[in-house]
Design an enzyme around this catalytic site. Structure first.
Site, mmCIF file in Angstrom:
data_model
loop_
_atom_site.group_PDB
_atom_site.id
_atom_site.type_symbol
_atom_site.label_atom_id
_atom_site.label_comp_id
_atom_site.label_asym_id
_atom_site.label_seq_id
_atom_site.Cartn_x
_atom_site.Cartn_y
_atom_site.Cartn_z
ATOM 1 N N ILE A 78 0.867 -1.175 0.000
ATOM 2 C CA ILE A 78 0.000 0.000 0.000
ATOM 3 C C ILE A 78 0.905 1.225 0.000
ATOM 4 O O ILE A 78 1.807 1.343 0.835
ATOM 5 C CB ILE A 78 -0.926 0.000 1.232
ATOM 6 C CG1 ILE A 78 -1.856 -1.207 1.181
ATOM 7 C CG2 ILE A 78 -1.720 1.290 1.297
ATOM 8 C CD1 ILE A 78 -2.708 -1.386 2.417
ATOM 9 N N ASN A 117 -2.129 0.411 -12.386
ATOM 10 C CA ASN A 117 -2.022 -0.823 -11.622
ATOM 11 C C ASN A 117 -2.961 -1.856 -12.231
ATOM 12 O O ASN A 117 -4.046 -1.516 -12.703
ATOM 13 C CB ASN A 117 -2.421 -0.571 -10.162
ATOM 14 C CG ASN A 117 -2.415 -1.851 -9.326
ATOM 15 O OD1 ASN A 117 -1.419 -2.569 -9.294
ATOM 16 N ND2 ASN A 117 -3.520 -2.133 -8.649
ATOM 17 N N HIS A 129 -5.211 -5.142 -11.248
ATOM 18 C CA HIS A 129 -5.804 -5.729 -10.047
ATOM 19 C C HIS A 129 -6.721 -6.874 -10.460
ATOM 20 O O HIS A 129 -7.536 -6.721 -11.383
ATOM 21 C CB HIS A 129 -6.608 -4.665 -9.287
ATOM 22 C CG HIS A 129 -7.219 -5.171 -8.023
ATOM 23 N ND1 HIS A 129 -6.467 -5.418 -6.895
ATOM 24 C CD2 HIS A 129 -8.497 -5.488 -7.707
ATOM 25 C CE1 HIS A 129 -7.262 -5.868 -5.937
ATOM 26 N NE2 HIS A 129 -8.501 -5.920 -6.405
ATOM 27 N N SER A 168 -8.805 -5.765 -13.728
ATOM 28 C CA SER A 168 -8.964 -4.344 -14.063
ATOM 29 C C SER A 168 -7.600 -3.670 -14.080
ATOM 30 O O SER A 168 -6.727 -3.990 -13.278
ATOM 31 C CB SER A 168 -9.837 -3.627 -13.016
ATOM 32 O OG SER A 168 -11.086 -4.262 -12.847
ATOM 33 N N ASP A 211 -6.754 0.727 -4.590
ATOM 34 C CA ASP A 211 -7.470 0.126 -5.725
ATOM 35 C C ASP A 211 -8.701 0.934 -6.102
ATOM 36 O O ASP A 211 -9.705 0.391 -6.582
ATOM 37 C CB ASP A 211 -7.883 -1.320 -5.404
ATOM 38 C CG ASP A 211 -6.685 -2.221 -5.155
ATOM 39 O OD1 ASP A 211 -5.629 -1.990 -5.770
ATOM 40 O OD2 ASP A 211 -6.804 -3.146 -4.330
#
Length: 223
Positions: free
Chosen positions: A96, A111, A113, A140, A149
């Site tokens: 994180i 990113n 995910h 995604s 996210d």
């Protein structure tokens, strides 16, 4: 005069299968970028070995050597900036990030995910989809913001959950879609068809109101 290729850094914590997909897409001539750095929070990450084999500079930083998460992230992002990277891809980077540290990269960092965001932010996404009785799962790619996210979703790949799927089977069936999705999104950024207007993504000059969908023809607007 030849136009310089967009310079990309990648962060990964594990074996680097999504990084491998990016490198392979570049080698096939499908992804016109230059990888200037692959970084990790784990010195033994397989992603670093993949980068070394592809002659991409690497960086391994141990978070335990810093007083707190913010100090680690500030140093990490400073080193990424020093590499000359214009874009930053999180390809299985399992940390994180500090919201203040990442602010200079908002709109330049994506990113991947393994869920159909906004469903199942965080960990154990395959298990959670199965436990919820979902009929569909997916992956995604989104712009990274300070919200975990939670940045604007750019594109998704969808996969029907099969009867009898367990967590591992679902993860393994999704991986090939991830390996197509991430290079496709980075290719749109490299070609400037996908851009960040300071607040939200735009695709072909228009606001991207719903995620693009991965199809056999590539990424297409959702119907």
């Amino acid at each position: 005069m030849t136009t310089p290729l967009p310079r990309v850094a990648v962060l990964a914590s594990g074996r680097g299968s999504n990084l491998a997909a990016l490198i392979e897409a570049r080698e096939r001539g499908e992804l016109p970028v230059e990888f200037v750095l692959v970084g990790s929070d784990k010195a033994d990450a397989g992603a670093l070995r993949l980068a070394e084999a592809a002659n991409i500079p690497t960086l391994a930083l141990d978070p335990r050597g810093y007083p707190d998460r913010r100090a680690f992230d500030l140093d990490l992002f400073a080193r990424i900036a020093a590499s000359g990277a214009e874009w930053l891809v999180l390809a299985g980077f399992m940390r994180i990030l500090d919201g203040e540290a990442l602010m200079p990269w908002v709109g330049r960092m994506i990113n991947i995910h393994p869920s159909l965001l906004p469903k199942y932010r965080g960990l154990h996404t395959h298990r959670r989809a199965l436990e919820a009785g979902d009929h569909e799962h997916g992956a995604s790619v989104h712009f990274v913001t300070a919200e975990l996210d939670g940045g604007p979703v750019i594109a998704q790949a969808r996969l029907a959950i099969a009867a009898g799927d367990d967590e591992n089977q679902l993860a393994q069936r999704l991986l090939p879609l991830e390996h197509r999705l991430l290079p496709a999104v980075l290719g749109l950024l490299a070609s400037k068809r996908l851009q960040w207007d300071g607040h939200a993504p735009r695709f072909d000059g228009q606001p991207l109101l719903t995620p693009l969908m991965l199809s056999d023809e590539g990424l297409l607007p959702a119907e």
